[in-house]
Motif scaffolding. Sequence first.
Motif, short mmCIF file in Angstrom:
data_model
loop_
_atom_site.label_atom_id
_atom_site.label_comp_id
_atom_site.label_asym_id
_atom_site.label_seq_id
_atom_site.Cartn_x
_atom_site.Cartn_y
_atom_site.Cartn_z
N SER A 2 0.84 -1.17 -0.13
CA SER A 2 -0.13 -0.10 -0.05
C SER A 2 0.71 1.31 0.01
N VAL A 3 0.22 2.36 -0.53
CA VAL A 3 1.04 3.49 -0.81
C VAL A 3 -0.04 4.41 0.10
N ALA A 64 -7.91 4.67 -4.59
CA ALA A 64 -7.28 3.81 -6.02
C ALA A 64 -6.20 4.52 -6.12
N ALA A 65 -6.13 5.75 -6.32
CA ALA A 65 -4.79 6.19 -6.64
C ALA A 65 -3.64 6.36 -5.52
N ALA A 66 -4.09 6.22 -4.15
CA ALA A 66 -3.20 6.22 -3.21
C ALA A 66 -2.82 4.81 -2.84
N GLY A 67 -3.55 3.69 -3.33
CA GLY A 67 -3.06 2.45 -3.25
C GLY A 67 -3.87 1.99 -1.69
N LEU A 68 -4.88 2.59 -1.20
CA LEU A 68 -5.60 2.23 -0.15
C LEU A 68 -6.74 1.40 -0.25
N PRO A 69 -6.76 0.28 0.49
CA PRO A 69 -8.14 -0.41 0.34
C PRO A 69 -9.31 0.16 0.81
N ASP A 448 -8.27 -4.98 -9.20
CA ASP A 448 -7.18 -4.78 -8.17
C ASP A 448 -7.61 -5.11 -6.59
N LEU A 450 -9.96 -3.50 -4.69
CA LEU A 450 -10.05 -2.52 -3.97
C LEU A 450 -10.91 -2.45 -2.59
N THR A 462 -4.23 -7.40 2.39
CA THR A 462 -3.67 -6.01 2.45
C THR A 462 -2.28 -5.65 2.76
#
Length: 462
Positions: A2-3, A64-69, A448, A450, A462
């Motif tokens: 995750s980002v 989605a852009a931040a890589g957060l579920p 992906d 999410l 995660t």
Amino acid sequence: MSVVAGPADVAGLRAEVMGLVLERGDPGWDLEVAGFNAAITHRPALVVTAATPDDVAAAVRYAAAAGLPVAVQATGHGAHAPIDNGLLINTRRLDAVIIDPVARTAIVQAGTRWRQVIDAAAPLGLAPLTGSASGVGAVGYTLGGGLPVMGRTFGFAADHVRSLDVVTADGQLRTVDARTEPDLFWGLRGGGGNLGIVTAMVIDLMSVTTVHGGGIFYAAEHLPAVLHAWCTWASSLPESVTTSVAILRPPPAPEIPEPLRGQVVAHLRFCHVGKATDPVALLAPMRNAAPVLIDTVGEIPYTAIDAVHQDPEHPVPFCHRGLLMDRLTADTVDALIAVAGPDVVAPLVMCEIRQLGGALRQAPAEGNAVSGRAASYSLVAVGLLTPETAALAFHAVDAVLAAADSAATGHTMVNLHGAPGDDVDRARAWEPATYQRLLDLVRLYDPDGLFRFGHAVGRRTT
């Protein structure tokens, strides 16, 4: 991997949404992450309390852009495990209800509780297909199928959904029905919710103003006689009756009536709809099965439907698990009494057997992902999950399900499944073909992963 988004990114999200964007430690954080199960503590990285459907879409695009579920909750009744990290979207402020008395439908937003729908529909002679407690969120309940108090008469709540507004993993707000994106419409109704975040639904309302309903309580020493009588009696009932029986351990609290307070009791739940049969005559065998402690069954307005099950209204710490059964024999009843009856010292809040069948077996013309149509009974065990009782509670719940294993179908209902385990365990909430179709839909609409929290199909770690 995750980002985690930085402060500037969060500021951009705040500028885009009308609702709240909260980080850990912000005022109001505890309120937004709190749920109905007091044993569950959520620890997301961010919370967005949506004020509009567009807020939901913006939050999904941001995540989605931040890589957060992404997780979602309204009332928190569906929480089975903590939401750690990720972005939690709270929909409680999306609580509008619009009734169309001519079409006999209601537009219900994502954060709406059933109580709001009941109260809005009742003056028009209409009623929604609510479950055992009107404080539950209408949308989350329906996405999991929704087992109504009038279920044997009208079917599952998901069978009566006309359309859904949903934000998918691409951040797009879509309106889906049997004609537009029928596969997604199929999967959302009964699939449990990880195909997207539903912001509103249009549902059918029933022409019901009153029911003959309530509960009958019996003392612990009569529990075997009551459960065996119910087993025989329920099998003879018409579809106008929906019923369950439970072994309860009410707490020694002052709001509990004296005959029940701190005792082990049997609780018969009864709901009869319509005038075709005499509900008093139908119920007579159970009134005569054993001496009665309390009898509240009678003609009641649908606004008083909570009187049938009398579920707790305030958050409690609990764990639960359920299964479906294709039969209920005297041996199974005896086995359940042996592990949940008055001779057992266990932190069990409830062991409930609910009769299925009737209209619950009939799928709508376009079909949906609801499970449990072929089953005849649902069994659910609920344990009190305090720090002192946790280990014993899980053991007691497992013992109840093991006692009914010989009658089990091998499947569950997603809303009554309990905390989901691995993918094999999650798949038990649907028949194999239904699960495979849901898995294909998740791969199409959320490739992906999410939406991976809760009872998620095709969950990714995660």
